[in-house]
Design an enzyme around this catalytic site. Structure first.
Site, PDB file in Angstrom:
ATOM      1  N   HIS A 100      31.072  41.212  40.548  1.00  0.00           N
ATOM      2  CA  HIS A 100      31.758  42.512  40.639  1.00  0.00           C
ATOM      3  C   HIS A 100      31.520  43.342  39.392  1.00  0.00           C
ATOM      4  O   HIS A 100      31.274  42.808  38.314  1.00  0.00           O
ATOM      5  CB  HIS A 100      33.264  42.326  40.846  1.00  0.00           C
ATOM      6  CG  HIS A 100      33.928  41.496  39.789  1.00  0.00           C
ATOM      7  ND1 HIS A 100      33.892  40.120  39.799  1.00  0.00           N
ATOM      8  CD2 HIS A 100      34.626  41.849  38.687  1.00  0.00           C
ATOM      9  CE1 HIS A 100      34.556  39.662  38.756  1.00  0.00           C
ATOM     10  NE2 HIS A 100      35.007  40.687  38.045  1.00  0.00           N
ATOM     11  N   HIS A 102      33.347  46.451  37.101  1.00  0.00           N
ATOM     12  CA  HIS A 102      34.576  47.215  36.862  1.00  0.00           C
ATOM     13  C   HIS A 102      34.203  48.674  36.587  1.00  0.00           C
ATOM     14  O   HIS A 102      33.251  48.945  35.853  1.00  0.00           O
ATOM     15  CB  HIS A 102      35.291  46.710  35.596  1.00  0.00           C
ATOM     16  CG  HIS A 102      35.815  45.321  35.701  1.00  0.00           C
ATOM     17  ND1 HIS A 102      37.149  45.054  35.923  1.00  0.00           N
ATOM     18  CD2 HIS A 102      35.215  44.109  35.584  1.00  0.00           C
ATOM     19  CE1 HIS A 102      37.342  43.742  35.940  1.00  0.00           C
ATOM     20  NE2 HIS A 102      36.182  43.142  35.726  1.00  0.00           N
TER      21      HIS A 102
HETATM   22  P1  5GP Z   1      37.140  39.651  35.963  1.00  0.00           P
HETATM   23  O1  5GP Z   1      38.230  39.221  35.038  1.00  0.00           O
HETATM   24  O2  5GP Z   1      36.623  38.457  36.775  1.00  0.00           O
HETATM   25  O3  5GP Z   1      36.038  40.432  35.329  1.00  0.00           O
HETATM   26  O4  5GP Z   1      37.812  40.663  36.978  1.00  0.00           O
HETATM   27  C1  5GP Z   1      38.538  40.267  38.099  1.00  0.00           C
HETATM   28  C2  5GP Z   1      39.469  41.398  38.432  1.00  0.00           C
HETATM   29  O5  5GP Z   1      39.944  41.205  39.738  1.00  0.00           O
HETATM   30  C3  5GP Z   1      40.701  41.477  37.525  1.00  0.00           C
HETATM   31  O6  5GP Z   1      40.718  42.719  36.860  1.00  0.00           O
HETATM   32  C4  5GP Z   1      41.869  41.300  38.481  1.00  0.00           C
HETATM   33  O7  5GP Z   1      42.957  42.137  38.165  1.00  0.00           O
HETATM   34  C5  5GP Z   1      41.256  41.653  39.828  1.00  0.00           C
HETATM   35  N1  5GP Z   1      41.870  40.969  40.944  1.00  0.00           N
HETATM   36  C6  5GP Z   1      42.108  39.628  41.032  1.00  0.00           C
HETATM   37  N2  5GP Z   1      42.670  39.334  42.229  1.00  0.00           N
HETATM   38  C7  5GP Z   1      42.754  40.512  42.905  1.00  0.00           C
HETATM   39  C8  5GP Z   1      43.257  40.846  44.201  1.00  0.00           C
HETATM   40  O8  5GP Z   1      43.729  40.009  44.977  1.00  0.00           O
HETATM   41  N3  5GP Z   1      43.203  42.155  44.562  1.00  0.00           N
HETATM   42  C9  5GP Z   1      42.679  43.117  43.736  1.00  0.00           C
HETATM   43  N4  5GP Z   1      42.680  44.365  44.199  1.00  0.00           N
HETATM   44  N5  5GP Z   1      42.202  42.831  42.515  1.00  0.00           N
HETATM   45  C10 5GP Z   1      42.242  41.545  42.095  1.00  0.00           C
END
Ligand code: 5GP
Ligand code: ZN
Length: 136
Positions: A100, A102
């Site tokens: 993903h 951001h």
């Molecule tokens: P990472 O930390 O892996 O770069 O980003 C994962 C992101 O996914 C985090 O910012 C977290 O808030 C978001 N996230 C995790 N679970 C969910 C969910 O169930 N729904 C949504 N909309 N975002 C999520």
């Protein structure tokens, strides 16, 4: 699809999300725990662990969706600029292991810290360069 992957569940609509944009291959939705207002995630629907494992097609497609959605987010939340980020691996902050990107809208007043950095000596930069080049 990975049965225990939260983003695959979002793709399958098993978990409700606030979708901003969707097409056959990609999905963009609001982050449930936003860094700033309008913080969104763009994912390929096809599961991959992280950006290094992602197919070149999905990787390029992600950026195309970012370029489409980011200007709309900025207008919508009245922000002036944005960060795009790809956390890759746990120490870098990756917590969901489905590729993903951001999109984090930024404003003059958001008070978020930017990356801190320190000047490096040319000798040190040279030494690091020598360590990296054999792998390219
Ligand atoms: P990472 O930390 O892996 O770069 O980003 C994962 C992101 O996914 C985090 O910012 C977290 O808030 C978001 N996230 C995790 N679970 C969910 C969910 O169930 N729904 C949504 N909309 N975002 C999520
Ligand atoms: Zn997944």
């Amino acid at each position: 699809m990975e049965s225990n992957c939260i983003f695959c569940k979002i793709v399958k609509k098993e978990i409700p999300t606030h979708v901003l944009y969707e097409n056959a291959k990609y999905l963009c939705f609001l982050d449930i725990n936003p860094v700033t207002r309008g913080h969104a995630l763009v994912i390929p629907k096809r599961h991959s662990h992280d950006i290094l494992e992602c197919t070149p097609e999905d990787r390029d497609g992600l950026l195309e969706v970012v370029m489409k959605v980011a200007p709309a987010i900025l207008k919508g939340v009245n922000a002036v600029s944005f960060n795009i980020g790809i956390n890759t691996g746990k120490p870098a902050g990756q917590s969901v292991f489905h590729t993903h990107m951001h999109i984090i809208p930024r404003t003059e007043k958001d008070q978020l810290p930017n990356w801190s950095s320190n000047p490096a000596h040319a000798k040190e930069l040279h030494r690091i360069r020598e360590k990296i080049l054999p792998f390219l």
